[in-house]
Scaffold this motif. Structure first.
Motif: not given
Length: 582
Positions: A237-238, A244-246, A250-253, A571-574
């Protein structure tokens, strides 16, 4: 320079023209060039790089494009004028060194507003509100438009204004059903110094045909709910994303869900039926060979030496074949997390480019252009030397027979390579031999990455002089999305012809949490709750007609921000989104 490249989208063959037509075009170019130099105060030292006539398109006049480049830099000015002298496109790189303290404060205010922080609430700010700043820049934008497109403000309404990283952007255009019609009217970009740095005129378009019946938003929501699937991915994440965090996350796509749905109820129902048919495909039916699952193979691991590698020019030369005694560095650019360099053989010449200066450019400057504009040209020589100043010649002069390299600034580690030179040798390497060279390269520039790499299985192509290898990055069964490693090896030279790889290290992958903090069901609920439907017009790119007709769509956007929603942070649902181009 990147702002200028968008003009190079059309080129005509101006050779073998009748003498009369050639002379008319030449006189038109000279007249419009003199007008552009006068209107936009082109510095006398700037080098004229493109001077190109474009054939008229359906229902439009002919156009002439000019580009001037500041010697010794990548900065330039581009102007595109219609045959009648009206402005179509303008782009200017603003000199950052000339910024004052006040301008730098404006930059701070813009960045705060772009991130959703009201500038007036920030301590130390000058009290300039976002609304006041927008009004100030809008006045300057409209002054520019009145000068170059006198009737445009009366024909088009202000559709949007927003702060950008450079300053402000204003879009004027047509509406239908109270909704903006894209690519109508004009757009003005202003640098935070108040100088106009970009203008594009789109003009008017026919009114769109309204759908017989517009689908209700609930119909679209049901379709999203029926088809939405989420897959766990790794993603870098750039800063160009909103998050919220870069960094490596770990993400849901979301899968199977397009970014927009047709608003016409009949078309929406047809699309829903097609999705149901596709969803049932494969249940006992023969699969399309192109849709068969890709096969990925593990990569042999090597023992790490524990040594810190120094990525010198000599080591890069070993992989690329850039011999400093035979190649010259044309330019170098700081790209933030990468350093870009362009090399070319020192004995390279372009037969059709005309005389070149020491900096590799043409000798003609803006001052030369003014002097030339007053000269009459002989009919038989009306376009003499014209081919030297086309977009094609410009791109050839910048890219032909070059090797473009990107390295990590701190270490010089090779991250990307593109070879634009023709090169062959006496070898005839097999695919396994080329694979070994690709693996040797990766062990050199990505030491310790082998446990995280998988090679896509591909067959050898005996008729090609190159062999291509694609590697995905995967950790604990979770693949990196949006990025992969690609290596192309020349079978005749044993050199690398192409390299594309992310700036990622194994310790970053090892630090990724072993499991998500939220479940897929929780992420699915967040996605559905945080998604809004935006009714908007878009060009129908499936149509072959010119201009393309408009169609009404429901687009999926983030609630509140209006951004495209790309992922849900596991991790944080953002929400993680990207800015929409408006």
């Amino acid at each position: 320079m990147h702002n200028l490249i968008r003009l190079f989208t059309h080129e005509d063959d101006n050779t073998h023209l009748p003498a009369g037509e050639a002379q008319r075009r030449s006189q038109l170019r000279l007249r419009l060039r003199e007008q552009a130099i006068s209107l936009f105060s082109i510095p006398a030292s700037y080098r004229l790089t493109i001077d190109e006539y474009k054939e008229p398109k359906a229902g439009q006049e002919a156009q002439v494009t000019f580009v001037w480049i500041k010697p010794g830099s990548e900065d330039g000015i581009a102007v595109e004028l219609a045959e009648d002298g009206l402005l179509l496109d303008y782009s200017r790189d603003v000199d950052k060194e000339s910024e004052t303290e006040e301008v730098r404060l404006e930059a701070y205010l813009h960045e705060e507003e772009e991130q959703g922080n009201p500038p007036a609430q920030k301590s130390g700010a000058s009290g300039v509100s976002g609304a006041h700043a927008a009004g100030k820049y809008q006045m300057k934008a409209e002054q520019f438009v009145r000068l170059h497109r006198p009737d445009a403000l009366a024909r088009f309404a202000l559709l949007s204004s927003r702060p950008t990283r450079e300053g402000w952007s204003f879009l004027y255009g047509q509406q239908a059903m109270g909704l903006p019609l894209p690519r109508t009217g004009f757009r003005v970009h202003l640098h935070r110094s108040g100088e106009v740095c970009g203008f594009t005129y789109y003009g008017e378009q026919p009114e769109p045909v309204l759908p017989a019946r517009i689908a209700a938003p609930d119909q679209v929501r049901r379709m999203i709910d029926d088809t939405l699937e989420l897959e766990l991915k790794l993603c870098q994440i750039g800063s160009y994303y909103t998050a919220q965090e870069y960094g490596l996350r770990l993400v849901y796509e979301p899968l199977q869900v397009p970014r927009s749905f047709p608003a016409d109820e009949t078309e929406l129902l047809k699309e829903g039926e097609a999705r149901q048919v596709k969803g049932h495909a494969g249940n006992g039916e023969e699969q399309d060979p192109e849709e068969l699952e890709e096969l990925w193979l593990s990569v042999p691991q090597r023992a790490l030496t524990g040594k810190t590698l120094a990525y010198t020019d000599e080591r890069i030369a070993a992989w690329t074949g850039i011999d400093p005694s035979c190649y010259v560095k044309l330019r170098e650019a700081d790209m933030g997390d990468r350093l870009g360099m362009v090399w070319r053989r020192s004995d390279w010449t372009a037969e059709t480019m005309g005389p070149l200066r020491a900096d590799g450019g043409h000798t003609e400057t803006a001052a030369d252009g003014v002097a030339e504009a007053g000269k009459a040209e002989e009919p038989g020589k009306a376009d003499a030397g014209y081919a030297e100043l086309t977009a094609s010649a410009f791109m050839r002069e910048r890219s032909e027979s070059t090797i473009k390299v990107q390295v990590e600034p701190a270490t010089g580690r090779l991250l990307s390579l593109m070879r634009f030179e023709e090169r062959s040798g006496p070898l005839r390497l097999t695919r396994p031999e080329c694979l070994q060279l690709a693996l040797d390269l990766l062990a050199d520039i990505h030491p310790g990455m082998e446990p995280y790499l998988q090679l896509q299985e591909q067959e050898e192509n005996p008729d090609s002089d190159t062999e291509a290898f694609s590697f995905r990055i995967i950790h604990r069964g979770i693949a990196l999305t949006m990025e992969h490693i690609r290596v192309v090896v020349n079978r005749t030279t044993g050199l690398i012809d192409h390299l594309m790889s992310p700036n990622l290290r194994p310790e970053e992958l090892a630090a990724v949490p072993s499991a998500p903090a939220i479940t897929a069901d929780q992420a699915r609920r967040i996605y559905l709750e945080e998604t809004e439907l935006l009714l908007e017009w878009k060009p129908d790119y499936a149509s072959d007609t010119v201009p393309r007709p408009y169609k009404l769509f429901y687009s999926l956007i983030q609630r509140g921000s209006g951004d495209d929603i790309r992922w849900i942070d596991a991790m944080n649902g953002a929400r993680i989104g990207s800015r929409r181009l408006t």
